[in-house]
Design an enzyme around this catalytic site. Structure first.
Site, PDB file in Angstrom:
ATOM      1  N   ASP A  51       0.836  -1.205   0.000  1.00  0.00           N
ATOM      2  CA  ASP A  51       0.000   0.000   0.000  1.00  0.00           C
ATOM      3  C   ASP A  51       0.874   1.259   0.000  1.00  0.00           C
ATOM      4  OD1 ASP A  51      -2.215   1.881   0.717  1.00  0.00           O
ATOM      5  OD2 ASP A  51      -3.311   0.046   1.108  1.00  0.00           O
TER       6      ASP A  51
ATOM      7  N   HIS B 149      -3.879   6.213   3.463  1.00  0.00           N
ATOM      8  CA  HIS B 149      -4.509   5.019   2.898  1.00  0.00           C
ATOM      9  C   HIS B 149      -3.936   3.714   3.476  1.00  0.00           C
ATOM     10  CE1 HIS B 149      -5.517   2.178  -0.421  1.00  0.00           C
ATOM     11  NE2 HIS B 149      -6.527   2.986  -0.675  1.00  0.00           N
TER      12      HIS B 149
ATOM     13  N   SER C 167     -11.060  -0.188  -1.388  1.00  0.00           N
ATOM     14  CA  SER C 167      -9.816  -0.225  -0.612  1.00  0.00           C
ATOM     15  C   SER C 167     -10.087  -0.556   0.847  1.00  0.00           C
ATOM     16  CB  SER C 167      -9.129   1.147  -0.653  1.00  0.00           C
ATOM     17  OG  SER C 167      -8.515   1.355  -1.890  1.00  0.00           O
TER      18      SER C 167
END
Ligand code: NAG
Ligand code: NAG
Ligand code: NAG
Ligand code: NAG
Ligand code: NAG
Ligand code: NAG
Ligand code: NAG
Ligand code: NAG
Ligand code: NAG
Ligand code: NAG
Ligand code: NAG
Length: 736
Positions: A145, A200, A522
């Site tokens: 990620d 994220h 996600s």
């Protein structure tokens, strides 16, 4: 990175943090060189083979340069063979011809695509959920990620012993980055260090395996305990994304290392805007190698829904996850001057104490240089500050978010393009559906001095069943028509989880937080990764396909937002993940590497391409081929020709008994969408004397007059009275 993209163009339409978009080649500024991945398949088993020197000598030979500094970008040498290098086109053409080189493809940029959600899906905290803490803490989740925030409480190692013996990774996160006994590994394939400056990667890692952290909220909203699916498990972070996106060459390196480091499972919330051929897809290649080493890869489906044919993770050797709601929704009410209440969506922690302010519709604030139509959508440089300052700006599109604050608006009410999802905004705001927005406009037109108040967001816990969100990418599968994708859905809407205090919260938002609310596939992907890890802690010897099958055949039925294809199995696959049921599937559909190769042979891939995907030389003999729909997959799907009024398709399957000895399963077929399918199962009863015994059966589906708008479906359920092993059967025609 996503934030930048959001800032430049798409705001809400891109879901703020999301998934993939551009597919641009990474090019070298000065010369006509770009980064290519030179993929060389599996590592030779010869003891004297040294990948790095082989890579260097290939490069030296091709470039004629003795110093290849600046050319070699990286070497893959742990789990498969190859390298990434800066090459001109003619160098690329020559390197393709060299012995040992399987394929050469340009590195491109992919994009990135909580926590009441775990209670919602049935994985409760405390003694109501059985767990084996010892095994859970020996489980390592690899997160590929945008990096991670090592200081987050979600990754504190309080109560953790040393890393599992099997761990072979490192902590090389760069400056100021320290691992611990929870966050046991860090690698960086960008030049930034593994620290997450975006948010994220921190969010996805904490959703999969973060610690339970009490009294967490987003400025008071969604307060409660935030936790991951397997809080006792360890995390290894592989950073492949920076401001510019996530490059293919970095992704392949991360797979190469994660597999060799000894992770048990990989979660990856990254992808392309649509499916790419397997040979050009670093996630398909990386996850194929992971599968051969017994590691399941869980991948996000993408955020390009509700359009059909948008699912980007399509290989049967990965578990592809769609995004759906939970029972908690964030709603932001707008109280009009006449007392009427409109209910919109946003995550608004600003408290205006119910004060009403004058409303100004964009077109009533237009500069003379702008026409009314552009002004009512609140295009930048279109509105006169003196009409907006101190008022609530009303805009026909989410564009107003870019300008409301700078024009001095106290709040914003807008016509939302995604009225089923709440986002964080830098000022009090509420996104209304088309209908609610229409009511607001009628009020503005009819009132003498229209006023309204934008209230603080309320978390409402009364949504009953999960619904697949509009943004979640839909099937059908554009590469392997007969494999139903996505496979499963999980919570991915308004998820509270850990965040990077260095990341931007939203466009122009200067607030910094340790926990934030995000939406996207996600966010759903690490939920399923957490469930897969949870299942693996009970069955450490289960293969990736057994875990995948257990998760798919025990999923709950769900609905999806949208019409036509968008509301069917092409939105949710087998249904909604159920972690507790997945522990006790009864029967599983098993697959190994040879099955996947037979499947690829059946797709008529050439041996060159097969070599790219599998990393080895494969000859597809006739007996090795299978019809793709006969792959022993836990769901059944077939694309049939449209001109066939009536059709017959068959699916061959084999199940393995992982339940109890001496059990008898009877088949049952339940109708689904579209025109009626007639389904026969032979044999219709399966009896098992022992555990691990396998039994085969054949499903014959006949029907007629398939709609081109909607797939036709049914469900096959094998039941022994205790276990219900459900597989969707989906037949569709797209007129090809
Ligand atoms: C946990 O799993 C280990 C290894 O399989 C086993 O030895 C142990 O008894 C289990 N503990 C519990 C509480 O089930
Ligand atoms: C590392 O931490 C020190 C002390 O907190 C700080 O001064 C320095 O700027 C940090 N460096 C980086 C690259 O973040
Ligand atoms: C969240 O805060 C509200 C108001 O303080 C409180 O009533 C509620 O019980 C809290 N919820 C949780 C899950 O802690
Ligand atoms: C904005 O509106 C004010 C008040 O009507 C007017 O004086 C001013 O010229 C306008 N500004 C522009 C740039 O049109
Ligand atoms: C609101 O947005 C929808 C598209 O999301 C559009 O069809 C509709 O015309 C808009 N309404 C107004 C009044 O701008
Ligand atoms: C539940 O949600 C609906 C909207 O989805 C709303 O109309 C209703 O008032 C809510 N009920 C409660 C008890 O909050
Ligand atoms: C799906 O929606 C239909 C129609 O609203 C409803 O009857 C059905 O119960 C829903 N199914 C599930 C699983 O929520
Ligand atoms: C593969 O080739 C065979 C023989 O030409 C053909 O019958 C079959 O339909 C092809 N399969 C696919 C998936 O294209
Ligand atoms: C079309 O129909 C014929 C005759 O029923 C059948 O043999 C054939 O398999 C069908 N083709 C497809 C693609 O369904
Ligand atoms: C499917 O199974 C049947 C019966 O087990 C077998 O005869 C047939 O050859 C199989 N077909 C394929 C394509 O594997
Ligand atoms: C299963 O049934 C067989 C034959 O009836 C019996 O011999 C055997 O003991 C049974 N096994 C179990 C585990 O009950």
């Amino acid at each position: 990175m996503m934030k930048l993209r959001a800032a430049s163009s798409c705001i809400l339409s891109c879901l703020l943090v999301l998934f993939l978009s551009s597919v641009s080649a990474v090019s070298d500024d000065s010369q006509d060189r770009q980064v290519y991945v030179v993929y060389m398949g599996s590592l030779p088993s010869r003891a004297d083979y040294t990948p790095m020197s082989d890579h260097m000598s290939i490069l030296q030979e091709i470039t004629g340069e003795s110093s290849i500094e600046g050319r070699l970008v990286r070497s893959y040498k742990r789990s498969f063979n190859g390298f990434a290098a800066r090459l001109t086109e003619s160098e690329r053409d020559r390197i393709v011809e060299m012995e040992g080189v399987v394929s050469v493809f340009p590195s491109k940029k992919l994009q990135l695509h909580t926590t009441a959600s775990w209670d919602f899906i049935g994985l409760k905290e405390g003694d109501r959920t059985k767990r084996n803490h010892t095994v859970e803490s020996d489980t390592i989740i690899g997160v590929i990620d945008s990096g991670i925030t090592p200081e987050s409480q979600s990754f504190s190692d309080k109560g953790f012993g040393p890393p599992p013996m099997k761990w072979k990774g490192v902590c090389s996160g760069g400056e100021n980055f320290t691992c611990n006994n929870k966050l046991i590994g860090a690698r960086d394939y960008t030049s930034e260090g593994t620290r997450d400056t975006e948010g994220h990667g921190t969010h996805t890692a904490s959703t999969a395996a973060g610690n339970a952290v009490a009294d967490t909220s987003f400025f008071g909203l969604g307060n409660g305990t935030v936790r991951g699916g397997v809080p006792a498990s360890r995390i290894a972070a592989y950073k492949v994304c920076d401001q510019a996106g996530c490059s293919s060459e970095a992704l392949l390196s991360a797979f190469d290392d994660a597999i060799a480091d000894g992770v048990d499972l990989i979660t990856i919330s990254i992808g392309d805007k649509s499916a790419q051929n397997f040979e050009n897809d670093p996630i398909a290649i990386g996850s194929f190698h992971a599968m051969t080493k017994g590691i399941l890869t869980v991948v996000s489906a993408g955020n390009s829904g509700p359009k059909d044919s948008t699912v980007s993770a399509v290989g049967p050797w990965m578990l592809t996850v769609a995004a759906s709601t939970t029972n908690r929704g964030f709603f932001t009410k707008v109280v009009l001057g006449n007392g009427k209440i409109l209910v919109g969506k946003s995550v608004n922690a600003f408290d205006m104490k119910g004060m009403k302010y004058p409303l100004v519709y964009g077109k009533a604030a237009a500069l003379s240089t702008c026409d009314a139509e552009t002004a009512e959508l609140c295009y930048p440089d279109c509105l006169n500050r003196s009409f907006v300052k101190g008022k609530i700006l009303v805009c026909g599109s989410p564009r107003g978010l870019k300008i409301a604050e700078s024009l001095g608006a106290v709040a914003l009410i807008f016509n939302s393009s995604k009225p089923d999802v709440a986002f964080i905004h830098p000022l009090p705001a509420s996104g209304l559906s088309k209908t609610e927005f229409g009511s607001l406009l009628s009020y503005i037109e009819s009132a003498d001095s229209p006023r309204a108040a934008v209230l603080k967001t309320e978390a409402i816990y009364n949504q009953t069943s999960p619904v697949v969100s509009s943004f979640s990418s839909r099937g059908p599968n554009t590469i392997a028509f007969d494999i139903l994708k996505p496979d499963i859905t999980a919570p991915g809407v308004e998820i509270l989880a850990a965040y990077s205090p260095y990341g931007e919260l939203s466009e122009y938002d200067t607030r910094h937080v340790k926990y934030s609310v995000l939406s996207g596939t996600s966010m759903s992907c690490p939920h399923v990764a957490g469930v897969a890890a949870y299942v693996k802690t009970f069955y450490p010897k289960w293969s990736p396909s057994m875990i995948q099958s257990a998760i798919m055949t025990t999923a709950w039925p769900v609905n999806a937002t949208g019409t036509g294809i968008a509301s069917t199995e092409f939105a949710y696959g087998s249904g909604h993940v159920d972690p507790i049921a997945a522990l006790n599937p009864g029967l599983v559909y098993e697959l190994d590497k040879a099955d996947h190769i037979a499947f690829l042979c059946g797709l008529n891939y050439t041996s060159d391409v097969l070599k790219i995907i599998s990393g080895e030389t494969v000859t597809c003999s006739e007996e090795k081929k299978i019809l793709p729909r006969n792959l022993n997959y836990p769901s059944m799907s077939a694309g049939v020709l449209r001109y066939n009024n009536s059709f017959t398709v068959t699916f061959n399957r084999t199940v393995t008994n992982v339940g109890t000895p001496n059990s008898t399963y009877k088949s049952k077929v339940v109708p689904g969408h579209g025109s009626k399918l007639s389904v026969t199962v032979t044999p219709s009863v399966l009896s098992f004397e022992t555990v691990n015994e396998k039994k085969s059966f054949k499903v014959t589906v006949t029907g007629r007059d398939l709609s081109s708008e909607l797939p036709s479906s049914a469900n096959l359920i094998w039941s022994d009275g205790t276990h219900n092993v459900r597989s969707p059967i989906v037949v569709y025609t797209d007129g090809y």
